[in-house]
Design a protein around this motif. Structure first.
Motif, short mmCIF file in Angstrom:
data_model
loop_
_atom_site.label_atom_id
_atom_site.label_comp_id
_atom_site.label_asym_id
_atom_site.label_seq_id
_atom_site.Cartn_x
_atom_site.Cartn_y
_atom_site.Cartn_z
N CYS A 55 14.09 135.45 31.00
CA CYS A 55 14.80 134.00 31.42
C CYS A 55 14.99 134.19 30.07
CB CYS A 55 12.88 133.18 30.59
SG CYS A 55 12.73 132.94 32.67
N ALA A 56 14.20 134.07 28.80
CA ALA A 56 15.05 134.30 27.00
C ALA A 56 16.87 134.77 26.90
CB ALA A 56 13.98 134.75 26.47
N HIS A 57 16.43 136.07 27.92
CA HIS A 57 17.43 136.73 27.97
C HIS A 57 18.82 135.59 28.18
CE1 HIS A 57 20.90 139.61 28.36
NE2 HIS A 57 20.84 139.32 29.34
N TYR A 58 18.52 134.95 29.62
CA TYR A 58 19.71 134.67 30.29
C TYR A 58 19.85 133.09 29.02
CZ TYR A 58 20.47 137.47 34.59
OH TYR A 58 20.64 138.35 35.39
N ALA A 59 18.94 132.42 28.96
CA ALA A 59 19.19 130.74 28.51
C ALA A 59 20.06 131.01 27.36
CB ALA A 59 17.43 130.07 28.06
N ASP A 105 25.63 134.39 39.85
CA ASP A 105 24.38 134.66 41.05
C ASP A 105 22.79 135.09 40.72
OD1 ASP A 105 26.33 133.68 43.04
OD2 ASP A 105 27.13 135.43 42.84
N ASN A 106 23.15 135.42 39.36
CA ASN A 106 21.37 135.94 38.76
C ASN A 106 21.48 134.96 38.21
OD1 ASN A 106 21.71 138.60 39.41
ND2 ASN A 106 22.76 139.36 37.92
N LEU A 107 22.25 133.93 37.26
CA LEU A 107 21.41 133.50 36.91
C LEU A 107 21.60 132.24 37.51
CD1 LEU A 107 24.13 132.52 33.64
CD2 LEU A 107 22.45 132.76 33.87
N LEU A 108 21.68 131.67 38.89
CA LEU A 108 21.17 131.39 39.44
C LEU A 108 19.63 131.56 40.33
CD1 LEU A 108 24.70 129.10 41.57
CD2 LEU A 108 22.66 128.29 39.43
N ALA A 109 19.56 132.67 40.28
CA ALA A 109 18.40 132.85 41.53
C ALA A 109 17.59 132.68 40.57
CB ALA A 109 18.89 134.17 41.56
N THR A 110 17.57 132.91 39.21
CA THR A 110 16.66 132.97 38.09
C THR A 110 15.97 131.45 38.09
OG1 THR A 110 17.25 134.82 37.17
CG2 THR A 110 16.42 133.84 35.71
N ALA A 111 17.02 130.39 37.88
CA ALA A 111 16.88 128.89 37.41
C ALA A 111 15.60 128.82 39.00
CB ALA A 111 18.11 128.45 37.12
N HIS A 112 16.28 129.28 39.72
CA HIS A 112 15.45 128.81 41.26
C HIS A 112 14.01 129.44 41.22
CE1 HIS A 112 18.03 125.79 43.27
NE2 HIS A 112 18.85 126.81 42.78
N ASP A 117 6.82 127.68 37.66
CA ASP A 117 5.91 128.72 36.33
C ASP A 117 6.23 127.88 35.35
OD1 ASP A 117 7.58 130.55 37.16
OD2 ASP A 117 5.78 131.91 37.66
N ARG A 118 7.62 127.82 34.97
CA ARG A 118 8.48 128.11 34.23
C ARG A 118 9.58 127.15 34.47
NH1 ARG A 118 7.16 133.03 35.36
NH2 ARG A 118 6.62 134.29 33.23
N PRO A 119 9.02 126.00 34.46
CA PRO A 119 9.71 124.56 34.34
C PRO A 119 11.30 124.34 33.52
CG PRO A 119 7.65 124.19 33.66
CD PRO A 119 7.58 125.81 34.38
N ASP A 120 10.28 124.57 32.39
CA ASP A 120 11.26 124.62 31.39
C ASP A 120 12.87 124.49 30.95
OD1 ASP A 120 9.22 122.88 29.47
OD2 ASP A 120 8.66 124.01 28.55
N HIS A 121 12.57 126.50 31.90
CA HIS A 121 13.21 127.24 32.05
C HIS A 121 14.67 126.38 33.50
CE1 HIS A 121 16.47 130.72 31.66
NE2 HIS A 121 16.20 131.06 33.34
N THR A 122 14.04 126.13 34.32
CA THR A 122 14.40 125.60 35.15
C THR A 122 15.60 123.96 34.83
OG1 THR A 122 13.07 126.75 37.34
CG2 THR A 122 14.84 124.82 37.40
N LEU A 123 15.13 123.48 33.98
CA LEU A 123 15.35 122.21 33.31
C LEU A 123 16.84 123.27 32.34
CD1 LEU A 123 12.37 119.93 32.67
CD2 LEU A 123 14.06 120.17 34.45
N HIS A 124 16.43 123.86 31.52
CA HIS A 124 17.72 123.55 30.00
C HIS A 124 18.77 124.71 30.96
CE1 HIS A 124 19.18 127.07 27.87
NE2 HIS A 124 18.90 126.89 26.93
N GLN A 125 18.48 125.54 32.04
CA GLN A 125 19.59 126.06 33.09
C GLN A 125 20.48 125.17 33.55
OE1 GLN A 125 20.16 128.62 31.35
NE2 GLN A 125 20.75 129.96 32.94
N SER A 126 19.62 123.80 34.36
CA SER A 126 20.48 123.18 34.56
C SER A 126 21.30 122.33 34.10
CB SER A 126 19.40 122.21 35.62
OG SER A 126 20.26 120.95 36.01
#
Length: 509
Positions: A55-59, A105-112, A117-126
């Motif tokens: 998640c940190a890598h992608y964010a 596609d990988n970014l979206l899959a990870t965000a979903h 359990d990691r809502p901050d990552h989903t919101l960050h990627q959105s």
């Protein structure tokens, strides 16, 4: 990094992984299933730490890449979390764009996956990926991410993220022609922005509501929203919102016949966009200037502006901007009688619109192609395109598009001697143009009615439509309406000849 590359090379040599492209690897299905079973045997803490690193890598990398591809609004995006995970070196915009295209596609899959359990990552990627998804026309995937982010934001009480997701959802509804749901999302975002003091969100929502009202032909409401956004943006120093508001007012001024004010708005946007490096706002301004030059019959500057907008859109990647520039160019070619380049432009725009699901540009492309076929005398093909456009615009509520479809069908039926059908369509077009307060389009509809009544040997009804609505205010009349071979001059001449040929009607008739 070198150790990782060596291990990957060994796995590839052993036929345990595939390499579909340079330094891109995928697992064989059986290997993936085995790796999943092994991962399940690891301690929970190890699995969680691995996901945290991913998640940190992608964010971090998605934020860096988006800031390179869309630098003008970088300050409004969330900052990436601190990470010690290696990230790719992205030296310029092209590398950043390539990385986003490859990894999306990988970014979206990870965000979903992290929504629970990691809502901050989903919101960050959105918030981070919205520009890329909209630019690349990936509206369905964008909508799924916004809906997931909206649910997470409401569950966690993150009002800013909730407003952002609502704006994003509204944008997808808008480009897909669902104006009611779009307006509903924008109104909720506006209320939330005002309640929490989030001026930037409120300004975005006001501008977006202006766009919806403009598409629905509610020009007074559109102008009101754009003016509210403009005043707020100037108070807070939000250049981007100011540019959008000015451009929106430019379109309202055109339909009201205030071409000088429209030109001033778009020239101001162009100057500001180039000063701030906002390529999207620059394309927006160039399309607007091309539009006003076109309706004034100034084809060389119109072509120049629209070709610049098209070239810029193709460099920076916004699918919608490219489609709109192509439609603008198609209309200029059409009005010059150049059917081949017009058909090519409209055809490219239609293909792109259907590929990305952009309902508005699909409708505009169909109308343009309908007039190309009228110019060629291919009335069956023209009727088919106009009917497709009419069906679609009725579904979405795009009233300007409905006018053009009815007007086009009226011309086709007149040309094929189906006079009663022509009258029905021109009368409907006339009523729409009256409702929308569009004198130039009223003149076009009346011209169609007059020609049809003349063909039906009904001079009285033909004379009834002989006075174009702009005669009281000639400065508001465009030089060239949207139809090929039909200009203000030809309409004036035709209606004047009708009036001279028969006994003039009294002013009270």
């Amino acid at each position: 990094m070198e150790d990782a590359r060596r291990l990957l090379d060994e796995l590839y040599t052993a036929s345990l992984i595939n390499q579909p492209s340079h330094r891109r690897y995928t697992l064989h299905d059986l290997v993936a299933a085995y790796a999943t079973s092994l991962a399940g045997e690891l301690p929970e803490a190890d699995r969680s730490a691995a996901l945290d690193r991913l998640c940190a890598h992608y964010a971090t990398t998605s934020c860096r890449a988006t800031n390179l591809t869309h630098p003008w609004d970088a300050a409004r995006r969330p900052q990436p979390p601190a990470t010690h995970t290696p990230v790719p070196t992205l030296d310029d915009r092209d590398q950043a764009q390539c990385w986003l295209d490859t990894e999306i596609d990988n970014l979206l899959a990870t965000a979903h996956h992290t929504a629970g359990d990691r809502p901050d990552h989903t919101l960050h990627q959105s918030a981070t990926l919205t520009r890329h998804l909209r630019t690349r026309g990936r509206y369905h995937q964008a909508a799924l991410l916004y809906r997931r982010a909206l649910a997470v934001a409401r569950r966690t009480g993150d009002h800013t993220a909730e407003q952002h997701a609502l704006i994003g959802l509204g944008g997808v509804h808008y480009v897909q022609g669902r104006y009611g749901p779009a307006a509903d999302s924008y109104e909720k975002a506006l209320a939330g922005g005002r309640r929490t003091g989030n001026h930037a969100t409120a300004q975005d929502a006001l501008n977006d509501l202006g766009m919806v009202h403009n598409a629905q032909g509610r020009y007074g409401l559109a102008a009101e929203r754009f003016e509210q956004a403009l005043a707020s943006a100037r108070r807070t120093g939000n250049c981007h919102a100011e540019q959008i508001a000015l451009g929106g007012l430019g379109y309202v001024h055109v339909v009201r016949g205030a071409y000088g004010r429209a030109t001033a708005c778009w020239e101001s946007v162009l100057t500001s966009a180039r000063r701030t490096g906002n390529r999207h706002a620059e394309q927006y301004a160039l399309r607007g200037l091309g539009y006003v030059y076109r309706v004034r019959g100034r084809y060389p500057p119109a072509l120049d502006c629209l070709e610049q907008a098209l070239a810029s859109a193709r460099r920076t990647g916004p699918c919608h901007a490219e489609q709109m520039a192509l439609i603008g160019l198609g209309h200029v070619h059409l009005l010059r009688g150049a059917d081949e380049p017009a058909a090519d432009c409209f055809g490219q725009a239609l293909a792109g619109a259907r590929r990305t699901g952009n309902q508005g540009t699909e409708q505009e492309s169909l109308i343009g192609l309908g007039y190309v076929h009228v110019l060629r005398g291919a009335h069956g093909l023209a009727a088919d395109r106009f009917q497709q456009a009419l069906t679609s615009t009725r579904h979405t509520g795009y009233r300007n598009g409905q006018f053009e479809a009815h007007q086009g069908l009226g011309r086709v039926h007149h040309a094929t001697n189906h006079h009663h059908e022509a009258l029905d369509h021109h009368n409907t077009a006339l009523q729409l143009s009256i409702d929308l307060t569009q004198p130039a389009n009223q003149a076009r509809a009346r011209d169609g009615l007059a020609r049809t009544y003349q063909a039906m040997h009904n001079p009285g009804q033909a004379r009834h439509h002989c006075r174009p609505p702009w005669t009281c205010s000639p400065r508001s009349a465009p030089t060239t309406p949207e139809e090929p071979t039909v200009t203000t001059a030809t309409i004036r001449t035709h209606l004047h000849n009708l009036a001279q040929r028969h006994t003039p009607i009294h002013s009270g008739q």
